[in-house]
Design an enzyme around this catalytic site. Structure first.
Site, PDB file in Angstrom:
ATOM      1  N   PHE A  23       0.840  -1.194   0.000  1.00 54.26           N
ATOM      2  CA  PHE A  23       0.000   0.000   0.000  1.00 54.26           C
ATOM      3  C   PHE A  23       0.878   1.247   0.000  1.00 54.26           C
ATOM      4  CE2 PHE A  23      -2.642  -3.355   1.501  1.00 54.26           C
ATOM      5  CZ  PHE A  23      -3.921  -3.055   1.075  1.00 54.26           C
ATOM      6  N   CYS A  29      -6.122  15.224   0.452  1.00 53.14           N
ATOM      7  CA  CYS A  29      -7.431  14.855  -0.097  1.00 53.14           C
ATOM      8  C   CYS A  29      -8.178  16.127  -0.441  1.00 53.14           C
ATOM      9  CB  CYS A  29      -8.218  14.028   0.929  1.00 53.14           C
ATOM     10  SG  CYS A  29      -9.730  13.298   0.234  1.00 53.14           S
ATOM     11  N   CYS A  33     -14.156  14.337   4.952  1.00 54.42           N
ATOM     12  CA  CYS A  33     -15.282  13.527   5.444  1.00 54.42           C
ATOM     13  C   CYS A  33     -15.172  13.318   6.952  1.00 54.42           C
ATOM     14  CB  CYS A  33     -15.306  12.181   4.732  1.00 54.42           C
ATOM     15  SG  CYS A  33     -15.416  12.326   2.929  1.00 54.42           S
ATOM     16  N   CYS A  36     -13.896   9.780   8.040  1.00 54.65           N
ATOM     17  CA  CYS A  36     -12.625   9.269   7.523  1.00 54.65           C
ATOM     18  C   CYS A  36     -11.817   8.643   8.649  1.00 54.65           C
ATOM     19  CB  CYS A  36     -11.827  10.392   6.870  1.00 54.65           C
ATOM     20  SG  CYS A  36     -10.309   9.809   6.078  1.00 54.65           S
ATOM     21  N   ASP A  37     -11.306   7.431   8.397  1.00 58.35           N
ATOM     22  CA  ASP A  37     -10.544   6.711   9.414  1.00 58.35           C
ATOM     23  C   ASP A  37      -9.037   6.742   9.153  1.00 58.35           C
ATOM     24  OD1 ASP A  37     -10.393   5.046   7.237  1.00 58.35           O
ATOM     25  OD2 ASP A  37     -11.286   3.306   8.217  1.00 58.35           O
ATOM     26  N   THR A  38      -8.601   7.663   8.283  1.00 57.79           N
ATOM     27  CA  THR A  38      -7.192   7.722   7.896  1.00 57.79           C
ATOM     28  C   THR A  38      -6.638   9.126   8.081  1.00 57.79           C
ATOM     29  OG1 THR A  38      -7.599   6.032   6.220  1.00 57.79           O
ATOM     30  CG2 THR A  38      -5.581   7.303   6.009  1.00 57.79           C
ATOM     31  N   GLU A  92      -7.352   3.460  -5.283  1.00 60.30           N
ATOM     32  CA  GLU A  92      -8.611   3.679  -4.574  1.00 60.30           C
ATOM     33  C   GLU A  92      -8.864   5.180  -4.582  1.00 60.30           C
ATOM     34  OE1 GLU A  92      -7.964   1.874  -0.745  1.00 60.30           O
ATOM     35  OE2 GLU A  92      -8.303  -0.134  -1.537  1.00 60.30           O
ATOM     36  N   HIS A 191      -9.332  -6.280   7.338  1.00 58.93           N
ATOM     37  CA  HIS A 191      -8.071  -5.962   8.010  1.00 58.93           C
ATOM     38  C   HIS A 191      -8.312  -5.501   9.455  1.00 58.93           C
ATOM     39  CE1 HIS A 191      -9.606  -2.442   5.961  1.00 58.93           C
ATOM     40  NE2 HIS A 191      -8.895  -1.654   6.758  1.00 58.93           N
TER      41      HIS A 191
END
Length: 197
Positions: A23, A29, A33, A36-38, A92, A191
């Site tokens: 990855f 970005c 959002c 968002c989990d990142t 993605e 994951h």
């Protein structure tokens, strides 16, 4: 390119679930959002050759370029460099930005995960993956008109709200929606379920 992280794991979502992959998370970005989990805001500048060298340290052929929003930085020449080193390249994207046709042609697999109720601006979608939330489930029908290259890769993924009760409600409602609308398939964040990156 500004890179947030490069890591090796299993693809946890969608069509390639379970596939060993490297990855490459690019920073930045165009959306903000709430769910968002990142944390993709930070990163270090790396040349394309430095990124390819980092990717080549791992045994997997599959590379996932993600973010944030990777199309803010991704170039066809970088994808070509990954191909030259023997890699299959998946991205993605939230699909809100047009992709240069040369770049779109270079990418092997485009996963589009729209975050806004607007049709994707990209030319090709190999896999459509929507976040499912009980509060926004009514908007899923809006995306029925979106076509994937395979005609079969349509996924709903229950939104992880970092609250066990809300997450469980999202999962149950998502399953019920899919059973009533069998075009869609369930995508879980495996994951997270098996506690890997």
């Amino acid at each position: 390119m500004r890179v947030n992280e490069i890591f090796y794991s299993l693809q946890g979502e969608g069509h390639f679930t379970g596939t060993p992959a490297v990855f490459v998370r690019l920073s930045g970005c165009n959306l903000a959002c709430s769910f968002c989990d990142t944390d993709h805001r930070h990163g270090v500048e790396m040349t394309g050759s430095e990124i390819v060298a980092a990717v080549n340290r791992y045994p997997a052929r599959h590379v996932v370029i993600t973010g944030g929003e990777p199309t803010l930085q991704l170039t066809a020449s970088f994808v070509d460099a990954l191909h030259e080193s023997g890699h299959f390249v998946q991205i993605e994207t939230n699909g809100s930005l047009e992709i240069d046709p040369q770049l779109a042609d270079a990418i092997d697999w485009i996963t589009c995960s729209p975050k806004l109720r607007q049709l994707p601006a990209i030319q090709r979608i190999d896999e459509l993956k929507l976040l499912f939330d009980t509060e926004t489930a009514g908007g899923i029908a809006f995306f029925e008109q979106v076509r994937t290259s395979s005609g079969t890769d349509y996924f709903l993924q229950p939104c992880d709200r970092s609250d066990a009760a809300l997450t469980a409600a999202n999962l149950r409602a998502c399953i019920d929606y899919i059973l009533a609308h069998p075009r869609w398939r369930l995508s879980l964040q495996t994951h997270k379920l098996i506690n890997i990156p």
